[in-house]
Design a protein around this motif. Structure first.
Motif, PDB file in Angstrom:
ATOM      1  N   PHE A   1       0.835  -1.203   0.000  1.00 52.33           N
ATOM      2  CA  PHE A   1       0.000   0.000   0.000  1.00 52.33           C
ATOM      3  C   PHE A   1       0.871   1.255   0.000  1.00 52.33           C
ATOM      4  CE2 PHE A   1      -2.351   3.386   2.065  1.00 52.33           C
ATOM      5  CZ  PHE A   1      -3.626   3.278   1.541  1.00 52.33           C
ATOM      6  N   GLU A   2       1.848   1.300   0.882  1.00 52.51           N
ATOM      7  CA  GLU A   2       2.679   2.497   1.031  1.00 52.51           C
ATOM      8  C   GLU A   2       3.636   2.700  -0.144  1.00 52.51           C
ATOM      9  OE1 GLU A   2       2.140   4.905   3.085  1.00 52.51           O
ATOM     10  OE2 GLU A   2       0.505   3.713   3.908  1.00 52.51           O
ATOM     11  N   LEU A   3       4.208   1.645  -0.673  1.00 51.48           N
ATOM     12  CA  LEU A   3       5.149   1.805  -1.793  1.00 51.48           C
ATOM     13  C   LEU A   3       4.451   2.373  -3.031  1.00 51.48           C
ATOM     14  CD1 LEU A   3       7.407  -1.376  -1.568  1.00 51.48           C
ATOM     15  CD2 LEU A   3       8.038   0.997  -1.085  1.00 51.48           C
ATOM     16  N   ILE A   4       3.299   1.831  -3.363  1.00 49.53           N
ATOM     17  CA  ILE A   4       2.560   2.338  -4.523  1.00 49.53           C
ATOM     18  C   ILE A   4       2.139   3.784  -4.298  1.00 49.53           C
ATOM     19  CG2 ILE A   4       0.447   2.074  -5.884  1.00 49.53           C
ATOM     20  CD1 ILE A   4       0.740  -0.999  -5.351  1.00 49.53           C
ATOM     21  N   ALA A   5       1.610   4.065  -3.113  1.00 53.94           N
ATOM     22  CA  ALA A   5       1.167   5.432  -2.805  1.00 53.94           C
ATOM     23  C   ALA A   5       2.340   6.414  -2.808  1.00 53.94           C
ATOM     24  CB  ALA A   5       0.464   5.464  -1.459  1.00 53.94           C
ATOM     25  N   LEU A   6       3.488   6.013  -2.285  1.00 54.12           N
ATOM     26  CA  LEU A   6       4.658   6.899  -2.229  1.00 54.12           C
ATOM     27  C   LEU A   6       5.075   7.365  -3.618  1.00 54.12           C
ATOM     28  CD1 LEU A   6       6.920   8.279  -0.638  1.00 54.12           C
ATOM     29  CD2 LEU A   6       8.192   6.133  -0.753  1.00 54.12           C
ATOM     30  N   VAL A   7       5.121   6.452  -4.545  1.00 55.72           N
ATOM     31  CA  VAL A   7       5.484   6.819  -5.925  1.00 55.72           C
ATOM     32  C   VAL A   7       4.465   7.790  -6.500  1.00 55.72           C
ATOM     33  CG1 VAL A   7       5.717   5.915  -8.274  1.00 55.72           C
ATOM     34  CG2 VAL A   7       6.790   4.705  -6.367  1.00 55.72           C
ATOM     35  N   LEU A   8       3.196   7.491  -6.352  1.00 51.56           N
ATOM     36  CA  LEU A   8       2.148   8.352  -6.907  1.00 51.56           C
ATOM     37  C   LEU A   8       2.167   9.745  -6.285  1.00 51.56           C
ATOM     38  CD1 LEU A   8      -0.805   5.795  -7.024  1.00 51.56           C
ATOM     39  CD2 LEU A   8       0.506   6.680  -8.971  1.00 51.56           C
ATOM     40  N   ILE A   9       2.250   9.822  -4.974  1.00 47.38           N
ATOM     41  CA  ILE A   9       2.193  11.108  -4.276  1.00 47.38           C
ATOM     42  C   ILE A   9       3.433  11.947  -4.542  1.00 47.38           C
ATOM     43  CG2 ILE A   9       2.226  12.144  -1.961  1.00 47.38           C
ATOM     44  CD1 ILE A   9      -0.536  11.200  -3.040  1.00 47.38           C
ATOM     45  N   THR A  10       4.601  11.345  -4.562  1.00 46.35           N
ATOM     46  CA  THR A  10       5.831  12.100  -4.836  1.00 46.35           C
ATOM     47  C   THR A  10       5.759  12.757  -6.207  1.00 46.35           C
ATOM     48  OG1 THR A  10       7.130  10.652  -3.409  1.00 46.35           O
ATOM     49  CG2 THR A  10       8.343  11.961  -5.017  1.00 46.35           C
ATOM     50  N   LEU A  11       5.305  12.018  -7.184  1.00 46.64           N
ATOM     51  CA  LEU A  11       5.181  12.575  -8.532  1.00 46.64           C
ATOM     52  C   LEU A  11       4.158  13.709  -8.586  1.00 46.64           C
ATOM     53  CD1 LEU A  11       5.346   9.301 -10.645  1.00 46.64           C
ATOM     54  CD2 LEU A  11       7.095  11.087 -10.473  1.00 46.64           C
ATOM     55  N   VAL A  12       3.006  13.515  -7.978  1.00 51.62           N
ATOM     56  CA  VAL A  12       1.939  14.529  -8.035  1.00 51.62           C
ATOM     57  C   VAL A  12       2.348  15.800  -7.295  1.00 51.62           C
ATOM     58  CG1 VAL A  12      -0.405  15.063  -7.254  1.00 51.62           C
ATOM     59  CG2 VAL A  12       0.061  12.896  -8.402  1.00 51.62           C
ATOM     60  N   LEU A  13       2.882  15.683  -6.084  1.00 48.54           N
ATOM     61  CA  LEU A  13       3.216  16.880  -5.311  1.00 48.54           C
ATOM     62  C   LEU A  13       4.419  17.636  -5.869  1.00 48.54           C
ATOM     63  CD1 LEU A  13       2.565  15.797  -1.614  1.00 48.54           C
ATOM     64  CD2 LEU A  13       1.160  17.244  -3.081  1.00 48.54           C
ATOM     65  N   SER A  14       5.379  16.912  -6.379  1.00 50.05           N
ATOM     66  CA  SER A  14       6.535  17.618  -6.937  1.00 50.05           C
ATOM     67  C   SER A  14       6.180  18.281  -8.261  1.00 50.05           C
ATOM     68  CB  SER A  14       7.730  16.674  -7.095  1.00 50.05           C
ATOM     69  OG  SER A  14       7.456  15.667  -8.038  1.00 50.05           O
ATOM     70  N   GLN A  15       5.441  17.606  -9.104  1.00 51.93           N
ATOM     71  CA  GLN A  15       5.080  18.163 -10.404  1.00 51.93           C
ATOM     72  C   GLN A  15       3.909  19.145 -10.306  1.00 51.93           C
ATOM     73  OE1 GLN A  15       6.990  17.500 -13.156  1.00 51.93           O
ATOM     74  NE2 GLN A  15       8.242  16.444 -11.639  1.00 51.93           N
ATOM     75  N   GLY A  16       2.896  18.799  -9.523  1.00 50.17           N
ATOM     76  CA  GLY A  16       1.686  19.612  -9.451  1.00 50.17           C
ATOM     77  C   GLY A  16       1.802  20.858  -8.595  1.00 50.17           C
ATOM     78  N   PHE A  17       2.633  20.806  -7.553  1.00 49.32           N
ATOM     79  CA  PHE A  17       2.733  21.941  -6.634  1.00 49.32           C
ATOM     80  C   PHE A  17       4.090  22.625  -6.670  1.00 49.32           C
ATOM     81  CE2 PHE A  17      -0.791  19.497  -4.964  1.00 49.32           C
ATOM     82  CZ  PHE A  17      -1.710  20.471  -4.638  1.00 49.32           C
ATOM     83  N   GLY A  18       5.017  22.086  -7.425  1.00 50.52           N
ATOM     84  CA  GLY A  18       6.312  22.722  -7.593  1.00 50.52           C
ATOM     85  C   GLY A  18       7.277  22.552  -6.428  1.00 50.52           C
ATOM     86  N   PHE A  19       7.018  21.615  -5.540  1.00 52.27           N
ATOM     87  CA  PHE A  19       7.957  21.362  -4.456  1.00 52.27           C
ATOM     88  C   PHE A  19       9.110  20.522  -4.974  1.00 52.27           C
ATOM     89  CE2 PHE A  19       4.042  22.032  -1.919  1.00 52.27           C
ATOM     90  CZ  PHE A  19       4.504  23.040  -1.087  1.00 52.27           C
ATOM     91  N   ASP A  20      10.258  20.671  -4.350  1.00 52.63           N
ATOM     92  CA  ASP A  20      11.438  19.891  -4.704  1.00 52.63           C
ATOM     93  C   ASP A  20      11.136  18.399  -4.502  1.00 52.63           C
ATOM     94  OD1 ASP A  20      14.366  19.559  -5.229  1.00 52.63           O
ATOM     95  OD2 ASP A  20      14.302  18.812  -3.147  1.00 52.63           O
ATOM     96  N   MET A  21      11.445  17.598  -5.525  1.00 54.79           N
ATOM     97  CA  MET A  21      11.123  16.181  -5.482  1.00 54.79           C
ATOM     98  C   MET A  21      11.826  15.477  -4.317  1.00 54.79           C
ATOM     99  SD  MET A  21      11.253  13.216  -8.401  1.00 54.79           S
ATOM    100  CE  MET A  21       9.801  13.710  -9.299  1.00 54.79           C
ATOM    101  N   ALA A  22      13.064  15.859  -4.021  1.00 51.84           N
ATOM    102  CA  ALA A  22      13.795  15.225  -2.915  1.00 51.84           C
ATOM    103  C   ALA A  22      13.131  15.547  -1.573  1.00 51.84           C
ATOM    104  CB  ALA A  22      15.250  15.685  -2.909  1.00 51.84           C
ATOM    105  N   LYS A  23      12.699  16.797  -1.414  1.00 47.36           N
ATOM    106  CA  LYS A  23      12.047  17.200  -0.167  1.00 47.36           C
ATOM    107  C   LYS A  23      10.708  16.490  -0.011  1.00 47.36           C
ATOM    108  CE  LYS A  23      11.576  21.255   2.674  1.00 47.36           C
ATOM    109  NZ  LYS A  23      11.965  22.625   2.867  1.00 47.36           N
TER     110      LYS A  23
END
Length: 141
Positions: A14-36
């Motif tokens: 559950f967490e691994l799949i969600a982590l990939v999806l959320i990292t991509l959406v928040l970094s691309q959609g909101f402009g936050f640094d992907m590493a952060k």
């Protein structure tokens, strides 16, 4: 009821799949640094994974006590997902605001977006998981 190792497989998947999806959406959609965002996601995944294990165990024990079984109807799944997400929101909101250096209001708005995502995701993931890995007592029926 599910075994200890089955619960671990469930929570980690559950967490691994969600982590990939959320990292991509928040970094691309909101402009936050992907590493952060990725690091925040990992911290939240650890919190959520531990909470997932505890909450699912508690929920199944409550279902056994009050319903006499652990087979979840649509109503049970909705209550399950909503309860899980509301508790997780309470745990993660202050961490998100601090880490991203944003106000609590902005963190709440972002977190509500995540809750909406996770409500849908949790329902679909758990339904799919139950079909791919059925309860042992349903395999013999």
């Amino acid at each position: 009821m599910r075994t200890h190792w089955d619960r671990i497989r469930h929570a980690v998947g559950f967490e691994l799949i969600a982590l990939v999806l959320i990292t991509l959406v928040l970094s691309q959609g909101f402009g936050f640094d992907m590493a952060k965002i990725g690091l925040l996601g990992i911290v939240f995944s650890v919190i959520a994974t531990v909470w997932n294990y505890v909450y699912n165990l508690w929920f199944d024990k409550a279902m056994l006590k009050y319903a006499g079984h652990v087979h979840k109807s649509t109503k049970h799944r909705m209550v399950h997902a909503l309860g899980f997400e509301l508790c997780l929101l309470w745990l993660t909101l202050p961490i998100m605001a601090w880490w991203l250096e944003i106000g609590l209001w902005q963190a709440l708005v972002m977190d509500i977006g995540l809750v909406i995502f996770y409500l849908i995701y949790a329902y679909v993931y758990n339904l799919t998981y139950d079909k791919v890995f059925p309860l042992p007592e349903t395999q013999t029926a």
